[in-house]
Design an enzyme around this catalytic site. Structure first.
Site, mmCIF file in Angstrom:
data_model
loop_
_atom_site.group_PDB
_atom_site.id
_atom_site.type_symbol
_atom_site.label_atom_id
_atom_site.label_comp_id
_atom_site.label_asym_id
_atom_site.label_seq_id
_atom_site.Cartn_x
_atom_site.Cartn_y
_atom_site.Cartn_z
ATOM 1 C CB CYS A 77 -0.945 -0.001 1.200
ATOM 2 S SG CYS A 77 -1.894 -1.515 1.326
ATOM 3 C CG ASN A 99 -6.563 -1.239 2.069
ATOM 4 O OD1 ASN A 99 -5.969 -0.801 1.089
ATOM 5 N ND2 ASN A 99 -5.935 -1.686 3.142
ATOM 6 C CG HIS A 150 -2.969 3.049 2.891
ATOM 7 N ND1 HIS A 150 -3.650 2.723 1.743
ATOM 8 C CD2 HIS A 150 -2.890 1.903 3.623
ATOM 9 C CE1 HIS A 150 -3.959 1.445 1.774
ATOM 10 N NE2 HIS A 150 -3.529 0.926 2.911
HETATM 11 C C1 LIG Z 1 -8.834 -5.635 10.917
HETATM 12 C C2 LIG Z 1 -9.285 -4.614 11.949
HETATM 13 C C3 LIG Z 1 -10.409 -3.763 11.399
HETATM 14 C C4 LIG Z 1 -9.816 -5.370 13.149
HETATM 15 O O1 LIG Z 1 -10.234 -4.451 14.134
HETATM 16 P P1 LIG Z 1 -9.770 -4.633 15.646
HETATM 17 O O2 LIG Z 1 -10.489 -3.645 16.429
HETATM 18 O O3 LIG Z 1 -8.263 -4.587 15.655
HETATM 19 O O4 LIG Z 1 -10.299 -6.061 15.976
HETATM 20 P P2 LIG Z 1 -9.462 -7.294 16.521
HETATM 21 O O5 LIG Z 1 -8.560 -7.816 15.471
HETATM 22 O O6 LIG Z 1 -8.857 -6.871 17.808
HETATM 23 O O7 LIG Z 1 -10.623 -8.324 16.743
HETATM 24 C C5 LIG Z 1 -11.627 -8.094 17.703
HETATM 25 C C6 LIG Z 1 -12.601 -9.233 17.677
HETATM 26 O O8 LIG Z 1 -13.442 -9.128 16.517
HETATM 27 C C7 LIG Z 1 -13.490 -10.369 15.830
HETATM 28 N N1 LIG Z 1 -13.631 -10.124 14.406
HETATM 29 C C8 LIG Z 1 -12.674 -10.076 13.454
HETATM 30 N N2 LIG Z 1 -13.239 -9.815 12.264
HETATM 31 C C9 LIG Z 1 -14.560 -9.692 12.483
HETATM 32 C C10 LIG Z 1 -15.646 -9.411 11.646
HETATM 33 N N3 LIG Z 1 -15.503 -9.192 10.330
HETATM 34 N N4 LIG Z 1 -16.883 -9.334 12.207
HETATM 35 C C11 LIG Z 1 -17.072 -9.527 13.513
HETATM 36 N N5 LIG Z 1 -16.061 -9.790 14.363
HETATM 37 C C12 LIG Z 1 -14.816 -9.877 13.850
HETATM 38 C C13 LIG Z 1 -12.177 -11.037 16.174
HETATM 39 O O9 LIG Z 1 -12.311 -12.427 16.032
HETATM 40 C C14 LIG Z 1 -11.979 -10.622 17.609
HETATM 41 O O10 LIG Z 1 -12.699 -11.451 18.436
HETATM 42 P P3 LIG Z 1 -12.083 -11.962 19.827
HETATM 43 O O11 LIG Z 1 -11.831 -10.709 20.624
HETATM 44 O O12 LIG Z 1 -13.169 -12.827 20.371
HETATM 45 O O13 LIG Z 1 -10.826 -12.682 19.465
HETATM 46 C C15 LIG Z 1 -8.103 -3.716 12.399
HETATM 47 O O14 LIG Z 1 -7.177 -4.465 13.142
HETATM 48 C C16 LIG Z 1 -7.406 -3.090 11.254
HETATM 49 O O15 LIG Z 1 -7.970 -2.333 10.497
HETATM 50 N N6 LIG Z 1 -6.092 -3.339 11.108
HETATM 51 C C17 LIG Z 1 -5.334 -2.773 10.055
HETATM 52 C C18 LIG Z 1 -5.545 -3.601 8.871
HETATM 53 C C19 LIG Z 1 -5.089 -2.985 7.629
HETATM 54 O O16 LIG Z 1 -5.444 -1.892 7.337
HETATM 55 N N7 LIG Z 1 -4.283 -3.702 6.882
HETATM 56 C C20 LIG Z 1 -3.825 -3.308 5.651
HETATM 57 C C21 LIG Z 1 -2.872 -2.208 5.838
HETATM 58 S S1 LIG Z 1 -2.196 -1.816 4.369
#
Ligand SMILES: CC(C)(COP(=O)(O)OP(=O)(O)OC[C@H]1O[C@@H](n2cnc3c(N)ncnc32)[C@H](O)[C@@H]1OP(=O)(O)O)[C@@H](O)C(=O)NCCC(=O)NCCS
Length: 343
Positions: A139, A299, A268
């Site tokens: 990205c 994204n 980004h």
């Molecule tokens: C992916 C993202 C949105 C997840 O949000 P978060 O607040 O960090 O959530 P977590 O990963 O801590 O997960 C929280 C809970 O939600 C759950 N969960 C994950 N995806 C889910 C979904 N689509 N729907 C519902 N629950 C979900 C997880 O299993 C977790 O459950 P648990 O606590 O029982 O283990 C976030 O981490 C993110 O945006 N990260 C950056 C990713 C990114 O941009 N990557 C590319 C960069 S170039």
């Protein structure tokens, strides 16, 4: 014991060359002369997404800021999207194919490893013959490309450079993985970088962290049958909100400006909450325009920054001459960004 044939370090003496070479000289400065973009037709809202993954529209919106994303249809190939975005940028920059000095294609989803997409995109832009290549910086790819383009223009290696960031992330999405599938989307964006008498681009701040490369990238699916994109979302989130946010502050510093001098912030589009955290670290004043294309686009990796810029123009939220901070971060891990003046 050292083998008698082992190479030893020797210092070479540089003698004065017998003949003098002509060096290359380019423009004193460079600037972006035009942007372009291609947004796929198909909108996929969170309701539809939740028929594919086990989630809720509310969860997705609250955790990421996304309410819908764009997915490319079969006829919206990467080549097609790159060509449309590139042509738009060239038209706005007022250049034709024969003036293109180089094409840089930032992508992680060109369908084959070789031949590269860059030469085919150059040909489709009417620039067949121009140097053209692909680069993989996730990205951060578009901002990596702009940095290289600036260098090419200033060195004299090219007068006008077309930088394209394009990805069809749905080609590498694991729809069994509910933690990443809802984030990923498709699109293309482009910019033409050309000569300028005054600085139109601040110095880049860019880098990588190969020791953390396992945090995101292509890994086997749960059943091991395919390689698809996976990530440790929480780790990416933390890295972006802390390290990358601090690097963004350095982008302003290197350009010799403070947060109060900035008109627009175009990070980004990975997650709305990452954008909020970056704004806090950068201490951006309230009046600054901030790109939130993530809401309707998802994204799109290397296309995300130019697509976000395009929406700001479409919504009449930015104008020519404004000062913008743009930056990308992602797989590699890689990050890059710079302050630019908008065309
Ligand atoms: C992916 C993202 C949105 C997840 O949000 P978060 O607040 O960090 O959530 P977590 O990963 O801590 O997960 C929280 C809970 O939600 C759950 N969960 C994950 N995806 C889910 C979904 N689509 N729907 C519902 N629950 C979900 C997880 O299993 C977790 O459950 P648990 O606590 O029982 O283990 C976030 O981490 C993110 O945006 N990260 C950056 C990713 C990114 O941009 N990557 C590319 C960069 S170039």
């Amino acid at each position: 014991m050292t083998s008698p044939n082992a190479p030893t370090a020797t210092s070479r003496t540089h003698r004065a060359p017998r003949v003098a070479l002509k060096g290359s000289t380019g423009s004193p400065f460079a600037r972006v002369l035009g942007f372009g973009s291609y947004r796929p037709r198909r909108r996929v809202d969170n309701e539809e997404m939740c028929r594919i993954i086990d989630s809720t529209p509310e969860w997705i919106e609250q955790r990421s800021g996304i309410i819908e994303r764009r997915w490319a249809s079969d006829d919206e190939t990467l080549l097609h999207m790159c060509t449309e975005a590139g042509k738009m940028a060239m038209e706005r920059a007022g250049i034709t194919g024969d003036q293109v000095g180089a094409v840089i294609l930032a992508t992680v989803t060109w369908p084959v490893r070789t031949p590269a997409g860059g030469p085919q995109v150059a040909a489709a832009l009417g620039a067949n013959g121009a140097p053209a290549y692909d680069q993989s910086a996730g990205c951060a790819g578009f901002c990596y490309g702009l940095t290289q383009a600036e260098g090419l223009v200033r060195s004299g290696a090219a007068e006008y450079v077309v930088v394209i960031g394009a990805d069809r992330l749905t080609d590498i999405t694991d729809f069994q993985d509910r933690s990443s599938a809802f984030l990923l989307a498709d699109g293309a964006g482009a910019a033409v970088v050309g000569p300028s008498d005054t600085p139109g681009m601040g110095p880049a701040v860019w880098g990588s962290d190969g020791e953390a490369s396992g945090v995101m990238g292509m890994t086997p699916t749960a059943d091991g049958s395919e390689l698809k994109f996976h990530m440790q979302g929480r780790d990416v989130f933390k890295w972006a909100c802390t390290y990358v946010a601090r690097q963004s502050a350095e982008m302003l510093e290197k350009a010799g400006i403070g947060p109060e001098d900035l008109d627009v912030f175009i990070p980004h589009q990975a997650n709305n909450r990452i954008i909020d955290a970056m704004m806090r670290t950068l201490r951006l004043p309230e009046h600054i325009t901030v790109a939130r294309d993530i809401k309707y686009q998802g994204n799109t990796s290397s296309a995300s920054v130019p697509l976000a810029i395009e929406r700001l123009y479409d919504d009449n939220l930015v104008e020519s001459g404004q000062t913008a901070l743009i930056m990308g971060f992602g797989a590699g891990l890689c990050y890059a960004g710079q302050v630019i003046q908008l065309p």
